[in-house]
Design a protein around this motif. Structure first.
Motif, short mmCIF file in Angstrom:
data_model
loop_
_atom_site.label_atom_id
_atom_site.label_comp_id
_atom_site.label_asym_id
_atom_site.label_seq_id
_atom_site.Cartn_x
_atom_site.Cartn_y
_atom_site.Cartn_z
N ILE A 56 3.05 71.62 66.71
CA ILE A 56 3.25 69.97 66.60
C ILE A 56 2.09 69.39 66.90
O ILE A 56 1.99 68.21 66.07
CB ILE A 56 4.46 69.75 67.61
CG1 ILE A 56 5.70 70.55 67.35
CG2 ILE A 56 4.52 68.38 68.04
CD1 ILE A 56 6.78 70.39 68.55
N SER A 57 1.07 69.59 67.58
CA SER A 57 -0.16 68.81 67.68
C SER A 57 -0.82 68.87 66.65
O SER A 57 -1.45 67.83 66.23
CB SER A 57 -0.66 69.45 68.82
OG SER A 57 0.00 69.02 70.25
N TYR A 58 -1.20 70.00 66.12
CA TYR A 58 -2.30 69.98 64.84
C TYR A 58 -1.59 69.40 63.59
O TYR A 58 -2.04 69.59 62.73
CB TYR A 58 -3.01 71.22 64.87
CG TYR A 58 -2.32 72.58 64.65
CD1 TYR A 58 -1.93 72.96 63.39
CD2 TYR A 58 -2.54 73.65 65.50
CE1 TYR A 58 -1.38 74.22 63.07
CE2 TYR A 58 -1.78 75.03 65.30
CZ TYR A 58 -1.56 75.09 63.84
OH TYR A 58 -1.00 76.40 63.53
N THR A 59 -0.34 69.70 63.39
CA THR A 59 0.15 68.97 62.16
C THR A 59 0.19 67.61 61.97
O THR A 59 -0.12 66.99 60.93
CB THR A 59 1.76 69.40 61.87
OG1 THR A 59 2.52 69.13 63.09
CG2 THR A 59 1.84 70.96 61.85
N SER A 60 0.08 66.84 63.40
CA SER A 60 -0.15 65.55 63.41
C SER A 60 -1.85 65.19 63.14
O SER A 60 -1.87 63.95 62.71
CB SER A 60 0.35 64.74 64.50
OG SER A 60 -0.23 65.27 65.71
N ASN A 61 -2.53 66.05 63.04
CA ASN A 61 -3.93 65.72 63.24
C ASN A 61 -4.75 67.09 63.04
O ASN A 61 -4.78 68.03 63.87
CB ASN A 61 -4.73 64.96 64.53
CG ASN A 61 -5.88 64.56 64.45
OD1 ASN A 61 -6.72 65.25 63.76
ND2 ASN A 61 -6.45 63.85 65.56
N TRP A 62 -5.26 67.20 61.86
CA TRP A 62 -6.11 68.45 61.56
C TRP A 62 -7.09 68.86 62.38
O TRP A 62 -7.62 70.22 62.45
CB TRP A 62 -6.18 68.69 59.89
CG TRP A 62 -7.43 67.56 59.72
CD1 TRP A 62 -7.44 66.36 59.25
CD2 TRP A 62 -8.73 67.91 59.85
NE1 TRP A 62 -8.64 66.05 59.11
CE2 TRP A 62 -9.50 66.67 59.58
CE3 TRP A 62 -9.67 68.89 60.41
CZ2 TRP A 62 -11.06 66.65 59.63
CZ3 TRP A 62 -11.17 68.91 60.46
CH2 TRP A 62 -11.68 67.74 59.98
#
Length: 99
Positions: A56-62
């Protein structure tokens, strides 16, 4: 290519969650290799629960993918270290079992 801004607390959380997730994955594989059904199923469910935060965290910011990779490396390294202390790898000097 510029790295987008990121929250250091979330970056640390991603690294920690992937470290724990990767360690759980190693223990899952060890349980599968030993054919321990309940342990394998339990590790598998924990593995999916822990991975949710990082995904969830890295799908919003690569940029968080970098911290996920770091955490995965740390988790894999530490879990194999722990497994080697419990049961040395087969063929290691002094690890032969007497039948």
């Amino acid at each position: 290519m510029d790295i987008p801004p990121f929250d250091p607390a979330i970056a640390a959380g991603v690294a920690l969650s992937t470290a724990v997730t990767d360690a759980v994955y190693v223990f899952f594989n060890a349980a599968v290799s030993a054919r321990r059904r309940v342990a394998a199923a339990s590790w598998s469910s924990i593995w999916y629960l822990l991975s949710a935060f990082a995904v969830i965290s890295y799908t919003s910011n690569w940029a968080y993918v970098l911290f996920a990779a770091l955490g995965a490396w740390i988790g894999g390294f530490l879990s194999i270290t722990a497994l080697n202390r419990v049961a040395p790898p087969r063929g290691a000097l002094g690890s032969e079992r007497k039948e």
